[in-house]
Design a protein around this motif. Structure first.
Motif, mmCIF file in Angstrom:
data_model
loop_
_atom_site.group_PDB
_atom_site.id
_atom_site.type_symbol
_atom_site.label_atom_id
_atom_site.label_comp_id
_atom_site.label_asym_id
_atom_site.label_seq_id
_atom_site.Cartn_x
_atom_site.Cartn_y
_atom_site.Cartn_z
ATOM 1 N N TYR A 1 0.846 -1.204 0.000
ATOM 2 C CA TYR A 1 0.000 0.000 0.000
ATOM 3 C C TYR A 1 0.877 1.247 0.000
ATOM 4 C CZ TYR A 1 -4.279 -2.638 1.247
ATOM 5 O OH TYR A 1 -5.362 -3.486 1.267
ATOM 6 N N ASP A 2 0.377 2.316 -0.630
ATOM 7 C CA ASP A 2 1.107 3.581 -0.672
ATOM 8 C C ASP A 2 1.053 4.300 0.674
ATOM 9 O OD1 ASP A 2 1.739 3.180 -3.301
ATOM 10 O OD2 ASP A 2 0.292 4.623 -4.106
ATOM 11 N N ILE A 3 2.081 5.128 0.904
ATOM 12 C CA ILE A 3 2.109 6.067 2.030
ATOM 13 C C ILE A 3 2.126 7.467 1.415
ATOM 14 C CG2 ILE A 3 3.376 6.856 4.070
ATOM 15 C CD1 ILE A 3 4.798 4.046 3.998
ATOM 16 N N SER A 4 1.288 8.370 1.956
ATOM 17 C CA SER A 4 1.216 9.717 1.386
ATOM 18 C C SER A 4 1.390 10.784 2.458
ATOM 19 C CB SER A 4 -0.127 9.922 0.665
ATOM 20 O OG SER A 4 -1.191 9.970 1.610
ATOM 21 N N ALA A 5 1.720 11.990 2.003
ATOM 22 C CA ALA A 5 1.762 13.198 2.847
ATOM 23 C C ALA A 5 1.538 14.377 1.928
ATOM 24 C CB ALA A 5 3.098 13.318 3.569
ATOM 25 N N ASN A 6 0.779 15.334 2.392
ATOM 26 C CA ASN A 6 0.468 16.524 1.568
ATOM 27 C C ASN A 6 -0.084 16.136 0.200
ATOM 28 O OD1 ASN A 6 1.657 17.938 3.715
ATOM 29 N ND2 ASN A 6 3.674 17.909 2.723
ATOM 30 N N ARG A 7 -0.915 15.103 0.199
ATOM 31 C CA ARG A 7 -1.614 14.650 -1.013
ATOM 32 C C ARG A 7 -0.701 14.061 -2.080
ATOM 33 N NH1 ARG A 7 -6.906 13.694 -0.322
ATOM 34 N NH2 ARG A 7 -7.746 15.168 1.189
ATOM 35 N N LYS A 8 0.535 13.697 -1.717
ATOM 36 C CA LYS A 8 1.402 13.045 -2.705
ATOM 37 C C LYS A 8 2.016 11.788 -2.108
ATOM 38 C CE LYS A 8 5.975 14.922 -1.882
ATOM 39 N NZ LYS A 8 7.280 14.999 -2.481
ATOM 40 N N LYS A 9 2.316 10.842 -2.987
ATOM 41 C CA LYS A 9 2.922 9.590 -2.543
ATOM 42 C C LYS A 9 4.351 9.856 -2.094
ATOM 43 C CE LYS A 9 4.408 5.015 -4.073
ATOM 44 N NZ LYS A 9 4.491 4.010 -5.160
ATOM 45 N N ILE A 10 4.697 9.353 -0.899
ATOM 46 C CA ILE A 10 6.061 9.532 -0.390
ATOM 47 C C ILE A 10 6.746 8.192 -0.104
ATOM 48 C CG2 ILE A 10 5.626 11.816 0.617
ATOM 49 C CD1 ILE A 10 5.501 10.239 3.391
ATOM 50 N N GLY A 11 6.018 7.083 -0.336
ATOM 51 C CA GLY A 11 6.614 5.784 -0.064
ATOM 52 C C GLY A 11 5.591 4.673 -0.119
ATOM 53 N N PHE B 1 8.955 2.205 3.678
ATOM 54 C CA PHE B 1 9.957 3.162 3.210
ATOM 55 C C PHE B 1 9.280 4.472 2.846
ATOM 56 C CE2 PHE B 1 12.642 -0.593 2.533
ATOM 57 C CZ PHE B 1 13.853 -0.107 3.001
ATOM 58 N N VAL B 2 9.850 5.581 3.347
ATOM 59 C CA VAL B 2 9.371 6.919 2.975
ATOM 60 C C VAL B 2 10.565 7.775 2.580
ATOM 61 C CG1 VAL B 2 7.364 6.829 4.528
ATOM 62 C CG2 VAL B 2 9.520 7.826 5.357
ATOM 63 N N GLU B 3 10.281 8.842 1.836
ATOM 64 C CA GLU B 3 11.333 9.790 1.479
ATOM 65 C C GLU B 3 11.972 10.324 2.757
ATOM 66 O OE1 GLU B 3 9.534 12.801 -0.970
ATOM 67 O OE2 GLU B 3 8.709 11.302 -2.364
ATOM 68 N N LYS B 4 13.276 10.534 2.712
ATOM 69 C CA LYS B 4 14.043 10.903 3.908
ATOM 70 C C LYS B 4 13.465 12.134 4.615
ATOM 71 C CE LYS B 4 18.740 12.108 5.355
ATOM 72 N NZ LYS B 4 20.082 12.508 4.873
ATOM 73 N N ASP B 5 12.971 13.113 3.862
ATOM 74 C CA ASP B 5 12.440 14.348 4.454
ATOM 75 C C ASP B 5 11.210 14.113 5.322
ATOM 76 O OD1 ASP B 5 14.439 15.699 3.188
ATOM 77 O OD2 ASP B 5 13.196 16.527 1.592
ATOM 78 N N PHE B 6 10.581 12.947 5.158
ATOM 79 C CA PHE B 6 9.363 12.641 5.923
ATOM 80 C C PHE B 6 9.602 11.556 6.971
ATOM 81 C CE2 PHE B 6 7.946 14.372 1.890
ATOM 82 C CZ PHE B 6 6.908 15.220 2.249
ATOM 83 N N SER B 7 10.878 11.265 7.296
ATOM 84 C CA SER B 7 11.188 10.089 8.109
ATOM 85 C C SER B 7 11.341 10.363 9.609
ATOM 86 C CB SER B 7 12.472 9.433 7.587
ATOM 87 O OG SER B 7 13.580 10.313 7.737
ATOM 88 N N ALA B 8 11.240 11.616 10.030
ATOM 89 C CA ALA B 8 11.451 11.928 11.446
ATOM 90 C C ALA B 8 10.304 11.415 12.312
ATOM 91 C CB ALA B 8 11.602 13.433 11.638
ATOM 92 N N VAL B 9 10.648 10.966 13.535
ATOM 93 C CA VAL B 9 9.626 10.538 14.493
ATOM 94 C C VAL B 9 8.670 11.704 14.756
ATOM 95 C CG1 VAL B 9 9.255 9.856 16.903
ATOM 96 C CG2 VAL B 9 11.062 8.765 15.561
ATOM 97 N N GLY B 10 7.383 11.414 14.733
ATOM 98 C CA GLY B 10 6.363 12.441 14.944
ATOM 99 C C GLY B 10 5.751 12.965 13.663
ATOM 100 N N THR B 11 6.371 12.677 12.521
ATOM 101 C CA THR B 11 5.836 13.136 11.234
ATOM 102 C C THR B 11 4.484 12.483 10.968
ATOM 103 O OG1 THR B 11 8.069 13.393 10.362
ATOM 104 C CG2 THR B 11 6.282 13.294 8.752
ATOM 105 N N GLU B 12 3.532 13.293 10.525
ATOM 106 C CA GLU B 12 2.200 12.768 10.202
ATOM 107 C C GLU B 12 2.145 12.380 8.735
ATOM 108 O OE1 GLU B 12 -0.702 15.597 11.556
ATOM 109 O OE2 GLU B 12 -0.301 15.132 13.668
ATOM 110 N N VAL B 13 1.698 11.158 8.487
ATOM 111 C CA VAL B 13 1.598 10.612 7.131
ATOM 112 C C VAL B 13 0.224 9.961 6.988
ATOM 113 C CG1 VAL B 13 4.093 10.262 6.921
ATOM 114 C CG2 VAL B 13 2.657 8.411 7.824
ATOM 115 N N ASN B 14 -0.021 9.303 5.866
ATOM 116 C CA ASN B 14 -1.282 8.595 5.651
ATOM 117 C C ASN B 14 -1.024 7.222 5.046
ATOM 118 O OD1 ASN B 14 -3.193 10.978 6.135
ATOM 119 N ND2 ASN B 14 -1.943 11.759 4.446
ATOM 120 N N PHE B 15 -1.816 6.247 5.478
ATOM 121 C CA PHE B 15 -1.901 4.984 4.754
ATOM 122 C C PHE B 15 -2.943 5.172 3.652
ATOM 123 C CE2 PHE B 15 -1.226 2.850 9.148
ATOM 124 C CZ PHE B 15 0.150 2.995 9.042
#
Length: 359
Positions: free
Chosen positions: A297-307, A326-340
């Motif tokens: 399944y894709d992982i997204s942030a800000n309406r775009k696929k990041i991993g 796996f996510v793009e390095k810029d979105f990998s910090a603990v606490g970052t909000e993402v989407n399944f």
């Protein structure tokens, strides 16, 4: 299709049998959740005899192990186990494995079932040290006895006191059968792995003795389904899902076993370059939503696929969706909000520090 020497036991227990890595293996006996909780709260037993056992023997056994693995095997002493990985020249992972030092001239490498032939061929191809590389995978049965009551269970049928630190092993008798007993496992609980040779009768004798000893602790047989949910709660990687030949150990969170300062090993140059150019990272994610994250399944942030998700489930202990991916390095910090992203719909999740279950 291969079968372990305990296949008849699994059939008699009405296990649900599936094909896994060329073997007919039990995926569950009762329910995955019940078996999972048995390991977290009491004691459970896995038949993991499908795993591979490769022995390395010779005067340069250590040199060979150092050359094909990324961790520093020179730190090992007889009776010590090490988690490691093997990489291709381009830094991609051949396999992750356990390295057992038996003596200065003998090591045991325990590898993933699905990779036995591939690993064996790759080791032989990289044998420039004239060591013996012996595939004994079909000769050994392997039981993983895991959970808070695991020591109390096997101590009852051991020929001496079991006093092992984590990632240490010894040779002893359990149920009067000579074996290697190691304090290792894939669950995050106190646990022991029992390696022994012998026919079906020997394997069944050991299995039955362990279950008789564990009866007072409500011991349960556990299949591959709960093995997967247990390892995922701890954030342990699964080869073929979270790591493979397209991933390197640095981006997969395995930098702690990758000793770039040791002498030459296969993949070292590529990993030194990769260290300067990490573009993605394997992260742990948890959600408060009612959803079931799955591999792919894709992982997204800000309406775009990041991993993408590499492993996912609903944690039987937390009762929440958890995943590795796996996510793009810029979105990998603990606490970052993402989407399944599940069937086109986004479900909020957050990147957290492993393990999911704090012991």
């Amino acid at each position: 299709m291969k079968r372990t020497k305990l296949y008849n036991i699994h059939k008699n227990l009405n296990a649900k049998i599936v094909e896994f890595a060329g073997f007919e293996m039990p995926i569950q006996y009762s329910s995955i959740i019940q078996e999972h909780k048995a390991v977290r709260h009491n004691v459970g037993v896995f038949d993991v005899s499908h795993m591979g056992e490769i022995f390395i023997r010779g005067k340069q056994a250590l040199d060979f192990v150092q050359y094909i693995t990324v961790n520093d095997a020179s730190k090992l002493f007889p009776g010590r186990v090490q988690y490691s990985a093997m990489c291709y020249e381009d830094g991609g992972i051949v396999d992750d494995l356990l390295v057992y030092k038996i003596s200065d001239e003998e090591f045991l490498l325990v590898i993933n079932a699905s990779n036995i032939l591939k690993d064996f061929e790759w080791m032989n191809k990289n044998n420039k040290f004239s060591v013996e590389i012996i595939n004994r995978s079909d000769d050994f049965s392997l039981l993983a006895v895991q959970g808070p009551d695991s020591l109390k269970t096997i101590q009852k049928i051991a020929d001496k006191e079991i006093d092992l630190e984590y990632y240490h092993f010894t040779k002893m008798k359990i149920a009067n059968v000579e074996m290697i007993v190691s304090r290792t496992g894939y669950t995050g609980e106190l646990g022991y792995e029992l390696y022994f040779e012998g026919d079906e009768a020997t394997a069944e004798k050991v299995w039955n003795a362990v279950f008789e000893a564990g009866k007072e602790f409500n011991i349960q047989p556990v299949g591959l389904g709960a093995r997967d949910t247990l390892r995922l709660e701890m954030g342990y990687c699964l080869y073929g899902n979270d790591i493979d030949q397209t991933t390197n150990p640095l981006e997969a969170g395995l930098g702690w076993i990758t000793k770039l300062n040791k002498s030459d090993f296969v993949g070292k140059d590529a990993l030194l370059k990769a260290k300067e150019n990490i573009t993605r990272k394997l992260v742990a994610m948890i959600s408060e939503e009612k959803t079931f994250p799955r591999h792919g399944y894709d992982i997204s942030a800000n309406r775009k696929k990041i991993g993408h998700i590499t492993s996912g489930t609903v944690s039987p202990i937390l009762d929440k969706p958890i995943a590795l991916g796996f996510v793009e390095k810029d979105f990998s910090a603990v606490g970052t909000e993402v989407n399944f992203v599940v069937r086109g719909k986004e479900f909020p999740a957050k990147i957290v520090k492993l393990p999911f279950i704090k012991k």
